[in-house]
Write a protein that holds these residues in place. Sequence first.
Motif, mmCIF file in Angstrom:
data_model
loop_
_atom_site.group_PDB
_atom_site.id
_atom_site.type_symbol
_atom_site.label_atom_id
_atom_site.label_comp_id
_atom_site.label_asym_id
_atom_site.label_seq_id
_atom_site.Cartn_x
_atom_site.Cartn_y
_atom_site.Cartn_z
ATOM 1 N N GLN A 153 -17.904 -10.862 6.874
ATOM 2 C CA GLN A 153 -17.763 -12.319 6.397
ATOM 3 C C GLN A 153 -16.583 -13.158 6.692
ATOM 4 O O GLN A 153 -16.484 -14.187 6.959
ATOM 5 C CB GLN A 153 -18.421 -12.549 5.370
ATOM 6 C CG GLN A 153 -20.030 -11.997 5.030
ATOM 7 C CD GLN A 153 -20.400 -11.754 3.689
ATOM 8 O OE1 GLN A 153 -19.783 -11.915 2.379
ATOM 9 N NE2 GLN A 153 -21.526 -10.869 3.495
ATOM 10 N N GLY B 264 -24.399 -13.617 5.306
ATOM 11 C CA GLY B 264 -23.592 -13.628 4.100
ATOM 12 C C GLY B 264 -22.545 -14.539 4.198
ATOM 13 O O GLY B 264 -22.161 -15.223 3.032
ATOM 14 N N LYS C 88 -27.844 -9.033 7.925
ATOM 15 C CA LYS C 88 -27.859 -9.535 6.582
ATOM 16 C C LYS C 88 -26.394 -9.765 6.092
ATOM 17 O O LYS C 88 -26.071 -10.742 5.600
ATOM 18 C CB LYS C 88 -28.662 -8.813 5.682
ATOM 19 C CG LYS C 88 -30.291 -8.868 5.830
ATOM 20 C CD LYS C 88 -30.788 -7.831 5.016
ATOM 21 C CE LYS C 88 -32.506 -7.853 4.931
ATOM 22 N NZ LYS C 88 -33.367 -6.977 4.147
ATOM 23 N N GLN D 292 -26.526 -23.531 8.962
ATOM 24 C CA GLN D 292 -25.793 -24.761 9.252
ATOM 25 C C GLN D 292 -25.587 -24.845 10.870
ATOM 26 O O GLN D 292 -25.812 -23.947 11.596
ATOM 27 C CB GLN D 292 -24.331 -24.666 8.723
ATOM 28 C CG GLN D 292 -24.242 -24.572 7.241
ATOM 29 C CD GLN D 292 -22.855 -24.800 6.720
ATOM 30 O OE1 GLN D 292 -21.937 -25.262 7.445
ATOM 31 N NE2 GLN D 292 -22.565 -23.868 5.583
ATOM 32 N N GLN E 101 -34.232 -16.862 9.561
ATOM 33 C CA GLN E 101 -32.917 -17.439 8.781
ATOM 34 C C GLN E 101 -32.353 -18.612 9.540
ATOM 35 O O GLN E 101 -31.104 -18.901 9.231
ATOM 36 C CB GLN E 101 -31.933 -16.032 8.690
ATOM 37 C CG GLN E 101 -32.575 -15.061 7.668
ATOM 38 C CD GLN E 101 -32.807 -15.386 6.446
ATOM 39 O OE1 GLN E 101 -32.168 -15.948 5.602
ATOM 40 N NE2 GLN E 101 -34.119 -15.072 5.855
ATOM 41 N N LEU F 159 -22.513 -17.379 5.324
ATOM 42 C CA LEU F 159 -23.019 -18.719 4.855
ATOM 43 C C LEU F 159 -22.992 -19.115 3.654
ATOM 44 O O LEU F 159 -22.797 -20.514 3.238
ATOM 45 C CB LEU F 159 -24.504 -19.015 5.325
ATOM 46 C CG LEU F 159 -24.887 -18.683 6.628
ATOM 47 C CD1 LEU F 159 -26.414 -18.492 6.978
ATOM 48 C CD2 LEU F 159 -24.183 -19.786 7.638
ATOM 49 N N ASP F 160 -22.383 -18.107 2.806
ATOM 50 C CA ASP F 160 -22.477 -18.575 1.281
ATOM 51 C C ASP F 160 -20.922 -18.707 0.985
ATOM 52 O O ASP F 160 -20.565 -19.428 -0.009
ATOM 53 C CB ASP F 160 -22.815 -17.195 0.387
ATOM 54 C CG ASP F 160 -24.249 -16.842 0.544
ATOM 55 O OD1 ASP F 160 -24.941 -17.742 0.866
ATOM 56 O OD2 ASP F 160 -24.354 -15.811 0.372
ATOM 57 N N ASN F 161 -19.928 -18.728 1.991
ATOM 58 C CA ASN F 161 -18.724 -18.832 1.433
ATOM 59 C C ASN F 161 -18.062 -19.069 3.163
ATOM 60 O O ASN F 161 -17.241 -18.177 3.514
ATOM 61 C CB ASN F 161 -17.803 -18.116 0.947
ATOM 62 C CG ASN F 161 -16.696 -18.446 0.320
ATOM 63 O OD1 ASN F 161 -15.965 -19.557 0.907
ATOM 64 N ND2 ASN F 161 -15.967 -17.648 -0.093
ATOM 65 N N GLN G 35 -15.821 -11.093 -0.492
ATOM 66 C CA GLN G 35 -16.759 -11.292 0.951
ATOM 67 C C GLN G 35 -16.645 -9.847 1.419
ATOM 68 O O GLN G 35 -15.840 -8.854 1.046
ATOM 69 C CB GLN G 35 -16.189 -12.164 1.919
ATOM 70 C CG GLN G 35 -16.453 -13.675 1.355
ATOM 71 C CD GLN G 35 -16.006 -14.397 2.637
ATOM 72 O OE1 GLN G 35 -14.807 -14.487 2.732
ATOM 73 N NE2 GLN G 35 -16.976 -15.391 3.167
ATOM 74 N N ARG H 212 -31.172 -22.691 5.030
ATOM 75 C CA ARG H 212 -29.901 -22.066 4.689
ATOM 76 C C ARG H 212 -28.894 -22.394 6.035
ATOM 77 O O ARG H 212 -27.716 -22.417 5.533
ATOM 78 C CB ARG H 212 -30.033 -20.615 4.465
ATOM 79 C CG ARG H 212 -28.941 -20.076 3.907
ATOM 80 C CD ARG H 212 -29.234 -18.447 3.859
ATOM 81 N NE ARG H 212 -27.708 -17.941 3.461
ATOM 82 C CZ ARG H 212 -27.718 -16.450 3.545
ATOM 83 N NH1 ARG H 212 -28.670 -15.742 4.104
ATOM 84 N NH2 ARG H 212 -26.720 -15.787 3.154
#
Length: 346
Positions: A281, A311, A307, A14, A55, A313-315, A277, A12
């Motif tokens: 984030q 999050g 956590k 980057q 992670q 990383l999703d956007n 978000q 997951r």
Amino acid sequence: MTYRAANSRYERMQYRYCGQSGLRLPVISLGLWQNFGGTRDYPGAMEILGYAFDQGITHFDLANNYGPPPGSSEELFGQVLARDFRPYRDEMIISTKAGYNMWPGPYGEFGSRKYLIASCDQSLRRMGLDYVDIFYSHRYDPNTPLEETMGALAQLHRQGKALYVGVSSYPEAQTREAHRILKDMGVPLTIHQPSYSILNRWIEEDRTIDACEELGVGIIAFSPLAQGVLSGKYNRGGASEGTRAENTNTTLRQSHIAPNVLEAVDRLGAIAERRGQSMVQLALAWALRRKEMTSALIGVRTLEQLKDNLGVLDNLTLSDEDLADIDAATREGLMDLHPKPTGWLR
């Protein structure tokens, strides 16, 4: 129970190259300032550190004075290394720093060769390591020749005690000079660690960020959440329960939660909600939006906070409209951080 890292740990996260070096860092790195040390027990530390590594967070950032008390974060991290992380040492980037007060007398802080060499040796002993991956000069020392400070970093690099060297909170002119001195010694300045957030843009105003791009120096931003102000836990009525302001953290001044700042935070909250978000984030995505930024350095007290941070990383993508709205929302709410590199930072 023996810790075993998750097989999916690299799926997951980057990773970005650090300037012009071959070193890659995760876009989210974990700092152990204030939340680790004498106030944290081993199981609580391992819960967060183990989850972070599972992670894909491979970079753990420390300093000799991190705690409280000073030195205790390195000691606790050393215990984690010895008991659980040792098989994974070669997958990790471990950094530490020296520059702030650690022991009485004239040799216990700032940028002399005496202090930096002794500090690095002490940090290695506390963590049980032969070397750190990155060693920083934690702050610019105007009373010590920069040749001496950079010479100490070069010595540690040549001795194999630091694979890479960096500076933290150095202004633009001193960053350029540090790079020049090290280059003349045959040692690259690999990384700069300044404070940087939506509310704290001094490296843009000072053009430090431009200097790093020009020189090929990577940047890792500390306090991308502006000491928790961008966590969404503050409002115009004051600090929420359990926040750093409530805990009388001396690095967070009342001016940093002034009405104009909190009004800006409220407007940012609306933008984050529109994007689906959390405020955290949004703040991390903003700090990472520029190509010069290698990583954002987070600090967490709980697994839930970690956590939430991950999050992002999703956007990570911000549109031109998002960026314009963020600038408009914060136009009257930027923090007063003058003098920028040496004020409230640490």
